[in-house]
Design an enzyme around this catalytic site. Structure first.
Site, PDB file in Angstrom:
ATOM      1  N   GLN A 223       0.844  -1.319  -0.107  1.00 16.80           N
ATOM      2  CA  GLN A 223      -0.166  -0.023  -0.042  1.00 16.80           C
ATOM      3  C   GLN A 223       0.934   1.305  -0.012  1.00 16.80           C
ATOM      4  OE1 GLN A 223      -2.997  -1.963   3.143  1.00 16.80           O
ATOM      5  NE2 GLN A 223      -3.262  -0.016   2.962  1.00 16.80           N
ATOM      6  N   ARG A 370      -8.680  -1.151   8.392  1.00 17.62           N
ATOM      7  CA  ARG A 370      -9.501  -0.017   8.210  1.00 17.62           C
ATOM      8  C   ARG A 370      -9.737   0.882   9.251  1.00 17.62           C
ATOM      9  NH1 ARG A 370     -14.260  -1.340   3.799  1.00 17.62           N
ATOM     10  NH2 ARG A 370     -14.080   0.577   2.938  1.00 17.62           N
ATOM     11  N   CYS A 371      -8.620   1.398   9.783  1.00 16.70           N
ATOM     12  CA  CYS A 371      -8.466   2.394  11.113  1.00 16.70           C
ATOM     13  C   CYS A 371      -7.208   3.316  10.709  1.00 16.70           C
ATOM     14  CB  CYS A 371      -7.864   1.614  12.259  1.00 16.70           C
ATOM     15  SG  CYS A 371      -6.338   0.851  11.505  1.00 16.70           S
ATOM     16  N   GLU A 741     -12.660   4.659   5.876  1.00 20.17           N
ATOM     17  CA  GLU A 741     -12.624   4.021   6.925  1.00 20.17           C
ATOM     18  C   GLU A 741     -13.957   4.098   7.800  1.00 20.17           C
ATOM     19  OE1 GLU A 741      -9.022   5.175   8.454  1.00 20.17           O
ATOM     20  OE2 GLU A 741      -7.926   3.453   7.537  1.00 20.17           O
TER      21      GLU A 741
HETATM   22  N1  MCN Z   1     -13.893   9.667  -2.169  1.00 21.79           N
HETATM   23  C1  MCN Z   1     -14.616  10.475  -2.631  1.00 21.79           C
HETATM   24  N2  MCN Z   1     -15.341  11.740  -1.907  1.00 21.79           N
HETATM   25  C2  MCN Z   1     -14.737  11.941  -0.751  1.00 21.79           C
HETATM   26  C3  MCN Z   1     -13.955  11.023  -0.049  1.00 21.79           C
HETATM   27  C4  MCN Z   1     -13.521   9.863  -0.963  1.00 21.79           C
HETATM   28  O1  MCN Z   1     -15.135  10.368  -3.993  1.00 21.79           O
HETATM   29  N3  MCN Z   1     -15.145  12.950   0.032  1.00 21.79           N
HETATM   30  C5  MCN Z   1     -13.403   8.422  -2.844  1.00 21.79           C
HETATM   31  C6  MCN Z   1     -11.769   8.604  -3.045  1.00 21.79           C
HETATM   32  O2  MCN Z   1     -11.677   9.385  -4.371  1.00 21.79           O
HETATM   33  C7  MCN Z   1     -11.602   7.308  -3.144  1.00 21.79           C
HETATM   34  C8  MCN Z   1     -12.243   6.520  -2.159  1.00 21.79           C
HETATM   35  O3  MCN Z   1     -13.497   7.527  -1.934  1.00 21.79           O
HETATM   36  O4  MCN Z   1     -11.864   6.766  -4.597  1.00 21.79           O
HETATM   37  C9  MCN Z   1     -11.591   6.336  -0.894  1.00 21.79           C
HETATM   38  O5  MCN Z   1     -11.014   7.636  -0.643  1.00 21.79           O
HETATM   39  P1  MCN Z   1     -10.209   7.885   0.757  1.00 21.79           P
HETATM   40  O6  MCN Z   1     -11.378   8.129   1.833  1.00 21.79           O
HETATM   41  O7  MCN Z   1      -9.462   9.111   0.576  1.00 21.79           O
HETATM   42  O8  MCN Z   1      -9.434   6.729   1.266  1.00 21.79           O
HETATM   43  P2  MCN Z   1      -8.254   6.131   0.603  1.00 21.79           P
HETATM   44  O9  MCN Z   1      -8.250   6.015  -0.766  1.00 21.79           O
HETATM   45  O10 MCN Z   1      -6.881   6.461   1.206  1.00 21.79           O
HETATM   46  O11 MCN Z   1      -8.413   4.659   0.899  1.00 21.79           O
HETATM   47  C10 MCN Z   1      -7.759   4.003   2.126  1.00 21.79           C
HETATM   48  C11 MCN Z   1      -9.004   3.454   2.942  1.00 21.79           C
HETATM   49  C12 MCN Z   1      -8.284   2.589   4.122  1.00 21.79           C
HETATM   50  S1  MCN Z   1      -7.121   3.261   4.962  1.00 21.79           S
HETATM   51  C13 MCN Z   1      -8.705   1.149   3.945  1.00 21.79           C
HETATM   52  S2  MCN Z   1      -7.874   0.443   5.190  1.00 21.79           S
HETATM   53  C14 MCN Z   1      -9.652   0.524   3.170  1.00 21.79           C
HETATM   54  C15 MCN Z   1     -10.514   1.602   2.462  1.00 21.79           C
HETATM   55  O12 MCN Z   1      -9.826   2.821   2.418  1.00 21.79           O
HETATM   56  N4  MCN Z   1      -9.264  -0.456   2.206  1.00 21.79           N
HETATM   57  C16 MCN Z   1      -9.710  -0.597   1.118  1.00 21.79           C
HETATM   58  N5  MCN Z   1     -11.390   1.235   1.527  1.00 21.79           N
HETATM   59  C17 MCN Z   1     -10.992   0.117   0.846  1.00 21.79           C
HETATM   60  N6  MCN Z   1     -11.629  -0.447  -0.434  1.00 21.79           N
HETATM   61  C18 MCN Z   1     -11.367  -1.354  -1.111  1.00 21.79           C
HETATM   62  N7  MCN Z   1     -12.197  -1.553  -2.247  1.00 21.79           N
HETATM   63  N8  MCN Z   1     -10.167  -2.244  -0.955  1.00 21.79           N
HETATM   64  C19 MCN Z   1      -9.519  -1.760   0.311  1.00 21.79           C
HETATM   65  O13 MCN Z   1      -8.271  -2.432   0.491  1.00 21.79           O
HETATM   66 CU1  CUM Z   2      -5.389   0.807   9.480  1.00 19.39          CU
HETATM   67  S1  CUM Z   2      -6.162   0.088   7.731  1.00 19.39           S
HETATM   68 MO1  CUM Z   2      -5.932   1.484   6.033  1.00 19.39          MO
HETATM   69  O1  CUM Z   2      -5.337   2.689   7.315  1.00 19.39           O
HETATM   70  O2  CUM Z   2      -5.075   0.864   5.297  1.00 19.39           O
END
Ligand code: MCN
Ligand code: CUM
Length: 797
Positions: A223, A370-371, A741
């Site tokens: 990641q 997911r934290c 998350e």
């Molecule tokens: N998004 C959006 N509008 C927002 C916020 C987010 O459209 N206001 C969209 C983003 O553009 C992105 C998605 O939602 O396509 C998730 O965005 P974000 O909240 O920024 O999270 P990350 O992309 O950093 O993803 C990490 C988060 C984590 S830490 C875990 S753990 C997790 C999760 O995402 N693992 C996943 N969701 C997951 N979903 C899938 N399918 N697979 C994982 O491994």
């Molecule tokens: Cu602590 S799980 Mo996500 O932050 O990749």
């Protein structure tokens, strides 16, 4: 008349654009690590310890070496000659790569075999004879600090016992004073069991060292590929420019793919020694017993209350079980992640939190699943304590929360543990949720049902979650500051290539990042290719976890697009033969202020950047941006669950679940809803069925999908999602907050609170997760709390 493009039509902000990556995923055309086949590739398997704690008296690998097709057997002893038997962890501890002196958890890596095919390698592993002298086993924090406890980390100088750290935050004296003045104190002791993200794809790597070029290429399930590159450069002392980490498609990460695993290191060393590509693909049980666990914390919490319901102070102590190595991936300032983000959404004047970390004979982990660095535990404790306190006060659950919420006009608000909340509409979210679930009506139904011997319950969980580390002032991992990056190249025909330092594992970055470019530049999203995960091409970034991608990389994308637009404006002015000040922007087009019909599109600007630039201007239309956010983002969520518990069996069914998520501006509402549904499913799993536990000998129970349960669409309840409350993030360039998350973080307490509400009349205050039917039944039948990790009997019990 405006000639601006229709933002939704070009797939900009707010468009529920279909996920572009899915066209290859659903056709089976994804390119995962295990899909990659390199010429001359060999295969690696890991021999894992069958016992949880033992001294290694000897390892005899001679039979394994003799098996035809075996190319190399790696043991700790050999690793030690290269100073690679141990590696640093992301929390300033050390972790064994291959065991030398002792094994410290079941499943620990003891040896590796590299062979022509994976089956030979597996067979050869079974020929390795290890003589273990078994030692007493520690499986929980209580045993870890017992006087007779063996010292697990006797490899470390100055490690007197099994305590890793004692950490505190907040104001102890102020908290004590507030408690002394309280009308009432509400107490709860909780356990958040060990759980596992269990992505469909396990971890793996293919290391490919080329002696001729001295270049090491590693394809792997990470990641955070840039962090891995830095770690390899520092640990293996290889020159960083000669290391290329490629994370191809990832089949789910959920935090499991943040840490650095021994398998990665061994495949790299094997490739260097053999000068051939070496592939390691972890199997399911290897993944379940040995990689990146989550939670495993005990909590004693207390709330000081005024009789009218006002919270005066919070006091918490946590004992965290870290397993044999302290390997949490987390910001270096904090020992227990962001656990102190707890009680952020409530106006609590003062608080004191202490935390103690312990070594046990269990696999290392603690932060994944997911934290945002233990925010899952923080919010679970908070909402379970809120539930118990409202009951102790005899107050309505919703009313108790509402009266303690940080109000809309209190932002920016400093939490008792020092975070700065910047925006939100907490009461409004709660109201939407209560309305959707039909709160008053349900309370009436519940009373009627009770008269007929039926047990209905309702549970609320509300929380504001810190997402998007960091700002670099406060957040770093191993000293590397947390920020992120984007690079945008607009080609001459107006099509574009965007790269970021994040790395999607299923979150849909290829879809949503292009939407940000479309919003800023008016280039249709379908004209923007998004690439992530290759350290030779992507700009440096800290990767994807802690839902930081939208808050940090997403902001960088907006910023780089704006830089490109600034240059395009100069090109437009040149083309239109007016001064830059006379040029106006509307989506997709610059025009002359006094003559709006005279304009040029962004695509025409792109062409001009390569064919008609003003004298002295650098050609091309591209740029990059490194973004260091001023603060975390603070989405808010309100989850409400209604359940019916069967008093005969303890089985509980979800009647209704309502989720109100305010994550600021939604880039892609459909993807946001997908994230929430996925998170709620995981929350349901943790509350209902999921745990990894250990028997007294340290045998891991939950090493397969008969014991570790994943809910299918059959078990998973339906969810009703609400996105109508939207508070933009005041510091994010497009107003977005993270969301990936929230549901997994806030969800579990809603389910547990609902069941606790249903059994309230028994006087039971707590059943620890998972709320398996027998635990609920036990609570109902014997009218007592059911606490701690579910009991596991060993065979001879
Ligand atoms: N998004 C959006 N509008 C927002 C916020 C987010 O459209 N206001 C969209 C983003 O553009 C992105 C998605 O939602 O396509 C998730 O965005 P974000 O909240 O920024 O999270 P990350 O992309 O950093 O993803 C990490 C988060 C984590 S830490 C875990 S753990 C997790 C999760 O995402 N693992 C996943 N969701 C997951 N979903 C899938 N399918 N697979 C994982 O491994
Ligand atoms: Cu602590 S799980 Mo996500 O932050 O990749």
């Amino acid at each position: 008349m405006s000639q601006a493009l229709d933002e939704i039509k070009i797939g900009g902000l707010g468009a529920s654009r279909r996920r572009v990556e899915d066209s290859r995923f659903i056709r089976g055309k994804g390119n995962y690590t295990d899909d990659i086949v390199l010429p001359g590739m060999l295969h690696m398997e890991i021999l894992r310890s069958p016992v949880a704690h033992a001294r290694i008296k000897s390892i005899d690998a001679s039979k394994a070496w003799e098996l035809p097709g075996v190319r190399l057997v790696l043991t700790g002893e050999m690793m030690a000659t290269r100073n690679l038997a141990w590696m640093p962890t992301l929390s300033y501890d050390t972790q064994a790569v291959l065991a030398t002196d002792k094994v410290r958890f079941q499943g620990q890596e003891v040896a590796c075999v590299i062979a022509d095919d994976p089956y030979i390698a597996k067979d050869a592993c079974e020929l390795i004879v290890v003589d273990y002298e078994q030692l007493p086993v520690i499986v929980n924090p209580v045993q870890a600090v017992a006087e007779s406890a063996p010292i697990i980390r006797d490899d470390k100088e100055n490690q007197a016992g099994n305590v890793i750290y004692d950490w505190e935050v907040g104001d102890k004296e102020g908290t004590d004073r507030a408690f002394a003045q309280a009308d009432m104190v509400s107490k709860l002791r909780l356990h958040y069991p060990r759980s596992h993200p269990s992505p469909i794809e396990c971890c793996g790597s293919i290391a490919d060292f080329n002696r001729a070029t001295s270049k090491l290429t590693v394809y792997m399930t990470s990641q955070a590929p840039h962090i891995i590159r830095a770690a390899v450069a520092l640990v293996a002392e290889l020159p960083e420019h000669m290391i290329r980490i490629i994370s191809p498609d990832i089949g789910g990460g959920f935090g499991n793919k943040v840490p650095v695993y021994p398998g990665y290191v061994c495949s790299i060393l094997a490739s260097i020694l053999l000068e051939r590509p070496v592939k390691w693909i972890e199997d399911k049980s290897g993944n379940l017993i040995s990689t990146g666990f989550a939670r495993d914390v005990y909590l004693d919490g207390e709330l000081a209350l005024r009789s009218d319901g006002k919270i005066l102070a919070v006091r918490m102590h946590t004992d965290a079980d870290h397993g044999a190595f302290f390997s949490d991936a987390q910001p270096s300032k904090f020992k227990i992640g962001l656990l102190h983000s707890t009680f952020g959404c409530y106006d609590v004047p003062v608080g004191h939190l202490t935390a103690r970390g312990m070594y046990t004979n269990k696999a290392p982990g603690g932060v994944a699943y997911r934290c945002s660095f233990r925010v899952t535990e923080a919010m679970f404790f908070q909402e379970r304590m809120m539930h118990a306190a409202a009951n102790d006060l005899g107050m309505d659950q919703a009313e108790f929360r509402r009266m303690n919420f940080v109000a809309d006009d209190q932002f920016p608000f400093r939490t008792p543990f020092g975070f700065l909340l910047d925006s939100g509409q907490y009461r409004k979210c709660l109201d939407v949720g209560l309305e959707a679930v039909g709160y008053q009506d349900f309370l009436r139904q519940k009373e009627e049902a009770k008269a007929n011997g039926r047990l209905l319950g309702i549970g609320i969980s509300t929380m504001s979650e810190p997402l998007g580390a960091g700002n670099s002032r406060e957040y770093d991992i191993l000293g590397i500051k947390m920020f992120d990056s984007a690079e945008l190249r607009v080609h001459m025909t107006g099509k574009a290539l965007l790269r970021t330092g994040a790395k999607s594992q299923g979150q849909g970055h290829e879809t949503t990042w292009a939407q940000i470019v479309a919003h800023e530049l008016g280039i249709p999203a379908e004209d923007v290719t998004v690439e992530e995960g290759d350290t030779d091409t992507a700009p440096f970034g800290m990767g994807t976890y802690a839902a930081r991608s939208t808050p940090v990389a997403g902001a960088a994308i907006a910023m780089v697009s704006r830089k490109v637009r600034a240059k395009a404006r100069k090109l437009a002015a040149h083309h239109l033969e007016v001064s830059e000040e006379d040029v106006e922007w509307e989506l997709g087009r610059f025009y002359v202020r006094s003559a709006p019909d005279r304009g040029v599109t962004i695509q025409e600007c792109a062409m001009a950047a390569y064919s008609n630039m003003p004298d002295g201007m650098e050609p091309g239309l591209e740029n990059n941006a490194y973004y260091d956010p001023p603060n975390l983002t603070w989405p808010f969520a309100c989850y409400i669950v209604t359940v019916e518990v069967d008093p005969e069996t303890g089985v509980w069914d979800v009647l209704n679940m309502v989720a109100v998520d305010d994550c600021g501006v939604r880039i892609n509402p459909m993807i946001v809803e997908g994230q929430i549904m996925g998170g709620l499913t995981e929350a349901y799993a943790m509350a209902n069925m999921q745990f990894i536990t250990f028997d007294a000998e340290g045998n891991c129970v939950g090493s397969n999908y008969m014991d570790y349960l994943l809910p299918t669409s059959w078990e998973t309840p339906g969810f009703e999602l609400h996105g109508e409350v939207m508070t933009p993030c005041p510091h994010h360039p497009i107003g977005a907050k993270g969301v990936g998350e929230c549901a997994a973080v806030g969800g579990p307490a809603a389910f547990v609170n609902a069941v606790m509400d249903a059994v309230k009349d028994t006087g039971v205050r707590n059943i620890d997760m998972p709320l398996l039917p027998d635990r609920v039944w036990e609570a109902l039948t014997y009218r007592h709390d059911v606490s701690g990790a579910p009991p596991v009997r060993s065979d001879d019990d």
